[in-house]
Design a protein around this motif. Structure first.
Motif, PDB file in Angstrom:
ATOM      1  N   GLN A 250      73.152  58.068 -43.075  1.00  0.00           N
ATOM      2  CA  GLN A 250      73.940  58.338 -41.867  1.00  0.00           C
ATOM      3  C   GLN A 250      75.313  58.912 -42.217  1.00  0.00           C
ATOM      4  O   GLN A 250      76.139  58.226 -42.812  1.00  0.00           O
ATOM      5  N   PRO A 251      75.550  60.163 -41.853  1.00  0.00           N
ATOM      6  CA  PRO A 251      76.853  60.780 -42.179  1.00  0.00           C
ATOM      7  C   PRO A 251      78.035  60.038 -41.555  1.00  0.00           C
ATOM      8  O   PRO A 251      79.130  60.082 -42.081  1.00  0.00           O
ATOM      9  N   ASN A 252      77.806  59.368 -40.449  1.00  0.00           N
ATOM     10  CA  ASN A 252      78.904  58.684 -39.768  1.00  0.00           C
ATOM     11  C   ASN A 252      79.104  57.257 -40.240  1.00  0.00           C
ATOM     12  O   ASN A 252      79.947  56.542 -39.717  1.00  0.00           O
ATOM     13  N   TYR A 253      78.300  56.854 -41.222  1.00  0.00           N
ATOM     14  CA  TYR A 253      78.377  55.456 -41.635  1.00  0.00           C
ATOM     15  C   TYR A 253      79.745  55.136 -42.250  1.00  0.00           C
ATOM     16  O   TYR A 253      80.361  55.957 -42.940  1.00  0.00           O
ATOM     17  N   GLY A 254      80.208  53.915 -42.023  1.00  0.00           N
ATOM     18  CA  GLY A 254      81.330  53.380 -42.798  1.00  0.00           C
ATOM     19  C   GLY A 254      82.706  53.836 -42.386  1.00  0.00           C
ATOM     20  O   GLY A 254      83.657  53.666 -43.136  1.00  0.00           O
TER      21      GLY A 254
END
Lengths: 333, 505
Positions: A250-254
Motif C-alpha cells: 500500500q503506497p499510502n501505508y504508514g
C-alpha cells in the motif's frame, strides 16, 4: 562527597541503582497494568485469547520499528522517516513477488534491505554530511514516500502469493500469531544488542556525550551510521509485516506511523536528549498505546479520544523523565 | 589592590547577612551565615566545592529564598521577591555561563527587559547612546550594535558587567570570572574591577584560584560545610593559612612528587603543524618523566596535546612511541598505540554523565567475550579501579553525574589506565576540583610516573608545574618557545618565555 565504598553496602546499592533504572518504566508499566485490569472488567471481549492475540498482531509493526527507534533515540537522534520507509519497503517487497516472482522469504529480505538502504542514507547524512538527524530523516520521509508513489503510480500492489500472508497473519505452535513471535524475537535481540554489545554501549555513550565517545576512541561515524541502518532495516521489516497483514503493498501505508513509534519509545523512558532508553520500556509503551486503541474500539469510545489520551500520556511520560533528570542534576551539585 | 580604608566599621555595609541559612531537603547548604560587604571593597568568598559559596551567592542575588535569617541592602532588610527585585535594589550577578541573548546586539542585551521608550516602542537612539557610555566604563571597545554572538568570551563578560552598571548596581557578584579567560584578559578584568571599586561599587568575588585571591582581594571570607570559617583582611593571610582554612586540616604536601629514575624516550613528537595554531612543534617524553606544558591561554598547549592524540587533524609532523613511528589519524589510533588524553573539560568532553562509573571506566576498552560485553569482568575492572584509585562512590553502577569533581576525574584516569596507556596527557587535571582532591590527583600522577609511564601535564597554574614536573615546555603563539630543566625552574623564566620577553632555545 559520600564515603561508602565498603563492599557490604555496594551490593545493596547496586540493586537500588538497577531498581531506579526501572522506575521510569514502572510508571509506564503501572499505567499498562491499570489499563489492562480496567479493560478486563469493562469489556467481556477484552480478556479473550482472540482479542489478546489480535492486539499482539496489531502491535507488531509499531513494536518492531520502535526497537530500532529506541536505538536511534539513545544516540540523541531521531528517525522521522520510518513510516515512509515502511511503505517503500512494503511496496518494493510486494513488487518483488508480484512482478519478479520472488518467493516470500526473499521478498521479505528484499523489503528489509530496501529499508536498510534508506537507513544507510540517513546514517550517511547524519554522521558524514553532518546534518541534524531531524532534518536528514525528514528529508528521507519525503523522498521515500515520493519514490513509493513514483514506483507504483500511487496504485496498490496486489497479486501476492498466499504464503506471504504467513508473516502477518500466520500462527505457530497451536495458535500463537507469528507477529507475536516476531515481537518477542526482535525484543530479545534488541535487548542483547543494547545491553551486551559494543554497538549498544556505544549508542548510550554517544547519546550521553558524543565528544567523550570520540575521544575514547569510538569510531563515531561507523556506529552512528549502523544505528540508522538498523532503524531503517526494522522499518523495512515492519513494512513487510504490514503489507502481509493486508496482503498487498500500500503506497499510502504508514503516514504518521513515526509518531506512534516515537511515542512508544518516549513513553517507555527513552530520552530525546539521548543516553537513555530500553527495549523493555519501549515495548511497554507500544503495548500501552495498543491497549488504549483496542479498548476504545471495544468500549465504543469515539476514536478521536484515543488521540487525546495518547497525547496526554506522552506529556506525562516526558514530564516524568525531565523531573527525574532535574532531581539527578541537583543531586550532583 | 587593597584600598587603605578597608577597616570594617568605618563605612556602612552595602550588603549584610544576619544568621542566613538555606536548607535543601536533607542538606543544610548554608548554615547561619553573618557577612558584611562594604562599598568599594573586593570581597572574595573562597572555599572548596560544596562549601556553599554558590548557594550563598544565590541567596544574595535572591535566586533562592533563605530558610532563615535576614538580608539587608544598604541597611534595609529586604523581603524575598526574586532576582528582579535584587537587581532593582542594586545587587547584580555576573554568571559563569553568561545570561546573554547571542542573536541580539550588545545594546539590546544591556537593556533587555528595561528598554528605554514608551508605549511599547524602543527608543533606539537613547539606547545606543547610553550603551556606548556603559561600554566605555567597562573598557570594552566594541560598538553597541555588534551582535553578542560575534564577541569573545572576555568581551561577553564585559557586557555582563556593563549590564550590572546599567542597573546602577552597588554590589556586583562575580562567580569565578577568570575561569574562561586568558592571562591578559584577566589583567584587563582586574583593571575594570579596580575602576568599579574606585567608584564605590563593592565586588563579591568567588574564586578557587589562590594566586588570584592574593592579587585582587581586600578581604577574604572562607566557607566550609556551609558555614563561614573566618573573614580576614588579605594581609593577614598566606597561601598555607588559606588552604588550611578551606580544607579544615593540614595538607602536608599539595604536590607530592616522587623521586623517579627517568628512563628512555617513550614519545617523540616532531614538527607538528596545524594551520596557525601549531607551528613545527617538537618534544619528547621519557619513561617516568613528568613534562609540563606552560603558556598563556591560546598558546597552543591543548591543541598540541590534541594533535598528538589524533583528536584534531594536522598538516604535518610525526609521532614516535618507543622508537616506532605511529600513524595517528583518529583518537582510536592513539589509544591503540598507548597514548591517552584526559580532557580539560571533563563534563563536556570526558565523561558520559548518564552512564555508570563502570561503563565510563571501560568505555575505551570494553571487555568482550564471544562478541558480547563481559558484564562480570566489567564489574571486576570497575571495582578494582575504585579500590586502587580510591574513587568514592556508593556503587560502581552509580551514574558519574552524581560524583564530585575529584572523583569524576579519577574515573577518567581509570579509563586511560584500563587502555594500558604508556603516555598520558593531563589537560588541567586540577581544574574545578577541591584542594584536598588536588593533592590526591597529583599524588596519583606521581604514582603513574613511578610506574614508568610518560606524563604530560598541561596547566595554567604555574606552581603546579614548578612543583610536579621534571621539565617544562613553554609554548607561545603555537610554537615551542623553550624547554626548562627542573634545576633551572623559576616562575620568571616560564613567564618570560611564555610572553616572549626572553629568547631561549
Amino acid at each position: 562527597m559520600t564515603d561508602g565504598t565498603e563492599n557490604g553496602t555496594s551490593r545493596g546499592s547496586a540493586l537500588r541503582d538497577r531498581l531506579s533504572d526501572f522506575v521510569s518504566q514502572l510508571a509506564a508499566a503501572g499505567a499498562l497494568i491499570v489499563v489492562f485490569v480496567f479493560l478486563s472488567f469493562a469489556s467481556p471481549d477484552f480478556l479473550t485469547a482472540d482479542n489478546l492475540f489480535n492486539i499482539g498482531s496489531q502491535t507488531a509493526v509499531v513494536a518492531v520499528i520502535a526497537v530500532g527507534m529506541t536505538l536511534v533515540i539513545i544516540t540523541a537522534g531521531i528517525d522521522l522517516s520510518v513510516g515512509s520507509v515502511a511503505a517503500l519497503a512494503g511496496v518494493m517487497g510486494a513488487l518483488l513477488m508480484s512482478s519478479f516472482g520472488l518467493s516470500m522469504p526473499f521478498a521479505v529480505l528484499g523489503g528489509t534491505l530496501v529499508g536498510a538502504a534508506c537507513g544507510l542514507t540517513n546514517g550517511f547524512l547524519v554522521s558524514v554530511a553532518g546534518l541534524n538527524p531531524f532534518i536528514a530523516t525528514l528529508g528521507m520521509l519525503s523522498v521515500a514516500r515520493g519514490v513509493v508513489y513514483i514506483a507504483t503510480d500511487a496504485q496498490s500492489v496486489f497479486g501476492l502469493p498466499d504464503s506471504f500472508r504467513l508473516l502477518g497473519q500466520g500462527v505457530v505452535a497451536g495458535g500463537i500469531p507469528i507477529p507475536v513471535v516476531i515481537i518477542i524475537t526482535v525484543a530479545i535481540v534488541g535487548y542483547v544488542v543494547l545491553s551486551r554489545t559494543k554497538l549498544g554501549r556505544y549508542a548510550y555513550a554517544m547519546g550521553s556525550n558524543l565528544e567523550a565517545a570520540r575521544l575514547s576512541g569510538i569510531p563515531i561515524r561507523r556506529y552512528l551510521t549502523s544505528v540508522y541502518v538498523i532503524s531503517g532495516a526494522l522499518a523495512g521489516f515492519g513494512g513487510m509485516i504490514a503489507a502481509s497483514r493486508v496482503a498487498s503493498g500500500q503506497p499510502n501505508y504508514g503516514i504518521g506511523l513515526e509518531l506512534d513509534v516515537i511515542a512508544a519509545a518516549v513513553i517507555g523512558g527513552a530520552s530525546l536528549f539521548g543516553g537513555q532508553g530500553t527495549v523493555v520500556g519501549t515495548l511497554i509503551g507500544a503495548f500501552l498505546i495498543a491497549l488504549i486503541r483496542n479498548g476504545a474500539v471495544l468500549l465504543n469510545v469515539n476514536t478521536f479520544y484515543q488521540q487525546v489520551i495518547i497525547g496526554v500520556i506522552i506529556w506525562v511520560a516526558v514530564f516524568w523523565d525531565q523531573y527525574r533528570r532535574r532531581k539527578l542534576a541537583s543531586a550532583s551539585e | 589592590m587593597s584600598s587603605p580604608e578597608t577597616e570594617a566599621g568605618t563605612r556602612e555595609p552595602v550588603l549584610r547577612l544576619r544568621g542566613v541559612s538555606k536548607e535543601f531537603p536533607g542538606v543544610l547548604a548554608v548554615d547561619g551565615v553573618d557577612l558584611e560587604i562594604l562599598p568599594g571593597e573586593v570581597h572574595v568568598v573562597a572555599g572548596e566545592n560544596g562549601a556553599g559559596k554558590s548557594t550563598l551567592m544565590k541567596l544574595l542575588s535572591q535566586v533562592e529564598r533563605p530558610s532563615r535569617g535576614t538580608v539587608e541592602i544598604s541597611g534595609e532588610p529586604v523581603e524575598y521577591h526574586g532576582p528582579g527585585h535584587a537587581q532593582h535594589l542594586g545587587v547584580a550577578m555576573v554568571y559563569q555561563e553568561f545570561a546573554l541573548a547571542p542573536d541580539l546586539s550588545v545594546a539590546e542585551n544591556l537593556y533587555l527587559g528595561r528598554e528605554p521608550g514608551r508605549f511599547g516602542f524602543v527608543n533606539r537612539a537613547k539606547e545606543m547612546e547610553e550603551a556606548g557610555g556603559l561600554l566605555r566604563r567597562v573598557g570594552l571597545e566594541v560598538g553597541p550594535t555588534r551582535l553578542v554572538a560575534g564577541l569573545t568570551v572576555a568581551e561577553m563578560q564585559r557586557v555582563e558587567i556593563a549590564k550590572a552598571l546599567a542597573i546602577d548596581a552597588k554590589v556586583v557578584i562575580m562567580d569565578e570570572p577568570t575561569a574562561t579567560l586568558a592571562e591578559r584578559e584577566i589583567e584587563d578584568l582586574f583593571g575594570v574591577i579596580k575602576a568599579l571599586t574606585d567608584d564605590g561599587i563593592a565586588i563579591l568575588y568567588i574564586s578557587h584560584r589562590l594566586d588570584e585571591i592574593f592579587r585582587i582581594a581586600d578581604r577574604v571570607t572562607v566557607m566550609r560545610d556551609g558555614a563561614i570559617v573566618d573573614t580576614l583582611p588579605v594581609s593577614e593571610l598566606d597561601e598555607d593559612k588559606l588552604v588550611r582554612l578551606m580544607v579544615g586540616r593540614e595538607i602536608s604536601n599539595l604536590y607530592p612528587k616522587p623521586e623517579v629514575e627517568i628512563g628512555d624516550v617513550l614519545l617523540r613528537v616532531s614538527g607538528i603543524t596545524r594551520g596557525t595554531k601549531l607551528k613545527n612543534c617538537s618534544f619528547e617524553v621519557r619513561a617516568g618523566e613528568i613534562l609540563g606544558f606552560a603558556g598563556l591561554v591560546g598558546a597552543g598547549r591543548t591543541e598540541l596535546a590534541r594533535a598528538v592524540f589524533g583528536a584534531d587533524k594536522v598538516e604535518g609532523g610525526s609521532v614516535e612511541l618507543e622508537g616506532r613511528k605511529l600513524k595517528i589519524k583518529r583518537p582510536q589510533d592513539a589509544i591503540e598505540s598507548g597514548v591517552g588524553y584526559l580532557t580539560e573539560d571533563r563534563k563536556g568532553e570526558g565523561l558520559a554523565l548518564q552512564l555508570g562509573v563502570d561503563q565510563n571506566i571501560t568505555l575505551a576498552n570494553l571487555p568482550m567475550t564471544k562478541g558480547l560485553i563481559n558484564l562480570k569482568e566489567e564489574q571486576r575492572i570497575a571495582r578494582q579501579y575504585r579500590d586502587q584509585l580510591n574513587i568514592r562512590t556508593p556503587s560502581v553502577r552509580r551514574r558519574v553525574q552524581v560524583l564530585s569533581g575529584g572523583n569524576q576525574q579519577k574515573v577518567v584516569v581509570a579509563r586511560w589506565l584500563e587502555t594500558n596507556a604508556k603516555v598520558l596527557f593531563f589537560d588541567e587535571p586540577a581544574r574545578g576540583i577541591d584542594v584536598g582532591a588536588k593533592a590526591e590527583m597529583f599524588g596519583l600522577i606521581g604514582d603513574l610516573a613511578e610506574e614508568g609511564r610518560g606524563i604530560v601535564v598541561i596547566s595554567s597554574y604555574l606552581p603546579e608545574l614548578l612543583n610536579m614536573c621534571d621539565r617544562i615546555l613553554v609554548m607561545r603563539e603555537g610554537e615551542v618557545a623553550g624547554v626548562i630543566e627542573r634545576e633551572e625552574f623559576s616562575e620568571e623564566r616560564v613567564i618570560a618565555l611564555a610572553t616572549g620577553t626572553e629568547e631561549t632555545a
